[in-house]
Design a protein around this motif. Structure first.
Motif, PDB file in Angstrom:
ATOM      1  N   ASP A   1      11.161   5.072   6.004  1.00  0.00           N
ATOM      2  CA  ASP A   1      11.414   4.278   4.989  1.00  0.00           C
ATOM      3  C   ASP A   1      10.033   3.519   4.334  1.00  0.00           C
ATOM      4  OD1 ASP A   1      13.904   5.502   5.133  1.00  0.00           O
ATOM      5  OD2 ASP A   1      14.790   3.759   6.206  1.00  0.00           O
ATOM      6  N   ILE A   2       9.589   2.737   5.295  1.00  0.00           N
ATOM      7  CA  ILE A   2       8.461   1.906   5.016  1.00  0.00           C
ATOM      8  C   ILE A   2       7.270   2.677   4.340  1.00  0.00           C
ATOM      9  CG2 ILE A   2       6.847   0.158   5.934  1.00  0.00           C
ATOM     10  CD1 ILE A   2       9.119  -0.834   7.808  1.00  0.00           C
ATOM     11  N   GLY A   3       7.021   3.884   4.866  1.00  0.00           N
ATOM     12  CA  GLY A   3       6.003   4.753   4.518  1.00  0.00           C
ATOM     13  C   GLY A   3       6.182   5.473   3.724  1.00  0.00           C
ATOM     14  N   THR A   4       7.001   5.638   2.929  1.00  0.00           N
ATOM     15  CA  THR A   4       7.598   6.461   1.766  1.00  0.00           C
ATOM     16  C   THR A   4       7.331   5.828   0.505  1.00  0.00           C
ATOM     17  OG1 THR A   4       9.252   7.718   3.085  1.00  0.00           O
ATOM     18  CG2 THR A   4       9.444   7.752   0.647  1.00  0.00           C
ATOM     19  N   ASN A   5       6.955   6.401  -0.398  1.00  0.00           N
ATOM     20  CA  ASN A   5       6.268   5.719  -1.721  1.00  0.00           C
ATOM     21  C   ASN A   5       7.555   6.121  -2.817  1.00  0.00           C
ATOM     22  OD1 ASN A   5       6.371   8.385  -2.791  1.00  0.00           O
ATOM     23  ND2 ASN A   5       4.034   8.548  -3.029  1.00  0.00           N
ATOM     24  N   GLY A   6       7.338   5.498  -3.885  1.00  0.00           N
ATOM     25  CA  GLY A   6       8.417   5.670  -4.875  1.00  0.00           C
ATOM     26  C   GLY A   6       8.858   6.976  -5.416  1.00  0.00           C
ATOM     27  N   SER A   7       7.992   7.794  -5.107  1.00  0.00           N
ATOM     28  CA  SER A   7       8.131   9.237  -5.565  1.00  0.00           C
ATOM     29  C   SER A   7       8.963  10.070  -4.413  1.00  0.00           C
ATOM     30  CB  SER A   7       6.848  10.098  -6.047  1.00  0.00           C
ATOM     31  OG  SER A   7       6.334   9.567  -7.173  1.00  0.00           O
ATOM     32  N   GLY A   8       9.099   9.385  -3.325  1.00  0.00           N
ATOM     33  CA  GLY A   8       9.779  10.081  -2.449  1.00  0.00           C
ATOM     34  C   GLY A   8       9.006  10.587  -1.231  1.00  0.00           C
ATOM     35  N   ASP A   9       7.618  10.599  -1.238  1.00  0.00           N
ATOM     36  CA  ASP A   9       6.343  11.313  -0.494  1.00  0.00           C
ATOM     37  C   ASP A   9       6.282  10.405   0.615  1.00  0.00           C
ATOM     38  OD1 ASP A   9       6.532  13.636  -1.770  1.00  0.00           O
ATOM     39  OD2 ASP A   9       5.186  12.662  -3.349  1.00  0.00           O
ATOM     40  N   VAL A  10       6.256  10.772   2.088  1.00  0.00           N
ATOM     41  CA  VAL A  10       5.619   9.963   2.940  1.00  0.00           C
ATOM     42  C   VAL A  10       4.091   9.827   2.751  1.00  0.00           C
ATOM     43  CG1 VAL A  10       5.309   9.836   5.478  1.00  0.00           C
ATOM     44  CG2 VAL A  10       7.407  10.628   4.656  1.00  0.00           C
TER      45      VAL A  10
ATOM     46  N   TYR B   1       0.870  -1.110  -0.126  1.00  0.00           N
ATOM     47  CA  TYR B   1       0.193  -0.112   0.143  1.00  0.00           C
ATOM     48  C   TYR B   1       0.839   1.195  -0.108  1.00  0.00           C
ATOM     49  CZ  TYR B   1      -3.871  -3.388   0.914  1.00  0.00           C
ATOM     50  OH  TYR B   1      -4.609  -4.622   0.712  1.00  0.00           O
ATOM     51  N   THR B   2       2.186   1.285   0.386  1.00  0.00           N
ATOM     52  CA  THR B   2       2.790   2.366   0.243  1.00  0.00           C
ATOM     53  C   THR B   2       3.830   2.326  -0.928  1.00  0.00           C
ATOM     54  OG1 THR B   2       4.812   1.148   1.476  1.00  0.00           O
ATOM     55  CG2 THR B   2       2.947   2.712   2.873  1.00  0.00           C
ATOM     56  N   GLN B   3       4.330   1.130  -1.254  1.00  0.00           N
ATOM     57  CA  GLN B   3       5.106   1.281  -2.462  1.00  0.00           C
ATOM     58  C   GLN B   3       4.825   0.209  -3.455  1.00  0.00           C
ATOM     59  OE1 GLN B   3       9.261   0.628  -0.997  1.00  0.00           O
ATOM     60  NE2 GLN B   3       8.858   2.052   0.771  1.00  0.00           N
ATOM     61  N   GLY B   4       3.812  -0.660  -3.618  1.00  0.00           N
ATOM     62  CA  GLY B   4       3.581  -1.669  -4.245  1.00  0.00           C
ATOM     63  C   GLY B   4       2.304  -1.615  -5.066  1.00  0.00           C
ATOM     64  N   ASP B   5       1.745  -2.816  -5.314  1.00  0.00           N
ATOM     65  CA  ASP B   5       0.507  -2.800  -6.088  1.00  0.00           C
ATOM     66  C   ASP B   5      -0.615  -1.942  -5.806  1.00  0.00           C
ATOM     67  OD1 ASP B   5       1.895  -4.891  -7.439  1.00  0.00           O
ATOM     68  OD2 ASP B   5       0.850  -6.442  -6.627  1.00  0.00           O
ATOM     69  N   ALA B   6      -0.760  -1.578  -4.766  1.00  0.00           N
ATOM     70  CA  ALA B   6      -1.858  -0.668  -4.274  1.00  0.00           C
ATOM     71  C   ALA B   6      -1.452   0.749  -3.845  1.00  0.00           C
ATOM     72  CB  ALA B   6      -2.842  -1.433  -3.036  1.00  0.00           C
ATOM     73  N   SER B   7      -0.255   1.062  -4.212  1.00  0.00           N
ATOM     74  CA  SER B   7       0.379   2.278  -3.828  1.00  0.00           C
ATOM     75  C   SER B   7      -0.384   3.430  -4.399  1.00  0.00           C
ATOM     76  CB  SER B   7       1.804   2.496  -3.651  1.00  0.00           C
ATOM     77  OG  SER B   7       2.213   2.287  -5.252  1.00  0.00           O
TER      78      SER B   7
END
Length: 481
Positions: free
Chosen positions: A169-178, A135-141
């Motif tokens: 780190d875990i809560g940050t998406n691929g664009s660098g946003d928390v 949900y933070t970086q994967g299929d449902a992010s």
């Protein structure tokens, strides 16, 4: 208003959708409720909740916020915020949907609700460590809203609260946003029996026990030397191999999936050898976590006394304390515990709070999320959670904010009067949040099953690894060499 989906209705949801779910895992399960009894209980609660909803409805003129979670914890926090903030309460009501993760029903239902959108879609939702990266970086992010778009000064808030980096780190998406933060700190310590430490090492102080087990050494060598010493006294060092797994898993340099391919990090592969060493040398009671024998060792009722368990503060409050055989010093093992630095830095568990980027109520969500995750005042959730004042009879717990723990009282009678924050503040700094993947829940279960078969002598080491790879290939859409 509250709506709790029964296990039966959730199963119907699964049959009707193609959302990406997660394979079952028993490694971190904390409930032994059977499927049938869980279904009956949930169905009763659902019926009562729907009846209440029909009777009361949303207060006229108020906006309803939809809260989705897998426990009552976060919905309770949101309700607490409403109850203690009259201006907010004048404008907002909440409707909560709680679906336990026990039968892997939460993710499919949440995925469908997020994809469907509309008024019934979650405004605020939760994800736990086992599947949070989805949900933070994967299929449902794609559904998660950056905290900055909720009106939260994220960088300043994280810095001022001294939030543990692994949670960021875990809560940050691929664009660098928390897009997600937690409220608990789940950095791990070694939680030990003082009486056993005194007998085996001559000293039960955290400093002495940490030295005896190689605290902070980033190696298992001294730990196994201590295991041999304990064996000579008739004790085991841990209850089962699962007690060291999370330290191994979360200290690895790489996660299970690297560039789309299954990867067995050398530290995780070494778990085969560590587990076998524990079993072959009779250094534990060979229990499996979350099962009867594991809980018996917490009471001191196993085949031999066990020195300790690896875990975060929640393991103390919600697992060890309820299963220690007493409620006051002198009863069971209550009060005979202490905590110290472990050989390997790690974390275990945690809940991240996310907002739907399609929600029309971002300002309201920003207020709530900031109060839960970043507010360091005495009125904030973090301070109340740390000091046990959140609810009547509440227990003290480690929180994400090191700044809050530094000004809070973490002494517990259960720990012989020790201030647990002295250890957990440091533990959070050593935890690594960069080796998770969205498939961890499924892959961990497959891996630990093969390790157990290997240590039981049912197959050799190479066969265990090959069968693990084959099972991952059959279960998940990942490349396996």
């Amino acid at each position: 208003m509250k709506k709790v989906l029964s296990a039966l209705s959730a199963l119907a949801l699964i049959a009707s959708m193609t959302a990406c779910g997660s394979t079952s895992s028993n490694d971190d399960a904390s409930s032994s409720t059977s499927e049938s009894s869980a279904s009956e209980s949930s169905a009763e609660e659902s019926s009562e909740a729907e009846s209440s909803s029909e009777d009361n409805g949303s207060s006229e003129g108020k906006t309803t916020l939809n809260i989705w979670s897998f426990t009552e914890e976060v919905p309770g926090m949101v309700q607490k915020y409403i109850d203690t903030h009259p201006d907010f309460a004048a404008k907002y009501d909440i409707e909560t949907t709680v679906i336990p993760t026990t039968d892997q029903n939460y993710q499919p239902a949440l995925d469908q609700a997020l994809a469907a959108g509309g008024k019934e879609a979650p405004d605020l939702y939760c994800a736990e460590a086992a599947f949070v990266l989805k949900y933070t970086q994967g299929d449902a992010s794609q559904y998660a809203c950056p905290y900055k778009d909720l009106g939260i000064d994220v960088d300043a808030g994280i810095k001022d609260a001294e939030i543990a980096q692994y949670t960021v780190d875990i809560g940050t998406n691929g664009s660098g946003d928390v897009v997600g933060l937690g409220y608990q700190a789940t950095g791990g310590a070694f939680i030990y029996r003082r009486s056993i430490a005194k007998d085996a090492f001559g000293d039960d102080s955290p400093e002495a026990v940490s030295k005896a087990i190689g605290g902070g050494s980033n190696s298992w060598d001294t730990f196994f030397e201590a295991a041999e010493t304990l064996k000579g006294k008739g004790y085991g060092i841990v209850s089962g191999d699962g007690d060291i797994w999370h330290a191994v898993e979360n200290s690895s340099d790489q996660g299970w999936i690297v560039d789309g391919k299954l990867t067995i990090d050398p530290k995780r592969e070494a778990f085969l050898d560590l587990s076998k060493k524990l079993k072959d040398n009779d250094y534990h009671n060979d229990t499996q976590d979350w099962q009867e024998g594991w809980f018996a060792d917490m009471k001191g009722e196993g085949s031999k006394g066990i020195l300790g368990f690896f875990g975060p503060a929640w393991l103390i409050n919600y697992t060890l304390a309820p299963n220690c055989g007493g409620e006051a010093v002198g009863e069971g093992t209550y009060g005979d515990w202490g905590i110290c630095e472990p050989p390997i830095g790690f974390f275990w568990g945690g809940t991240w709070v996310l907002a739907n980027k399609e929600s029309e109520h971002k300002d309201a969500l920003g207020e709530i999320i900031n109060w839960i995750t970043l507010d360091t005042s005495e009125d904030g959730l973090q301070y109340q959670w740390a000091n046990g004042t959140y609810a009547d009879g509440g227990t003290k717990d480690a929180v994400a904010s090191a700044a809050v723990m530094a000004k809070s009282d973490g002494t517990l009678d259960f720990l012989g009067g020790q201030n647990m924050f002295d250890i957990f503040q440091k533990a959070n700094a050593f935890a690594n949040g960069k080796n998770l993947t969205q498939y961890d829940e499924a892959i961990n279960s497959l891996w630990r099953d093969q390790v157990r078969q290997y240590t039981a002598g049912e197959k050799d080491r190479d066969a265990a690894i090959e069968d693990f790879k084959s099972n991952v290939s059959d279960s998940l859409d990942v490349t396996v060499d």
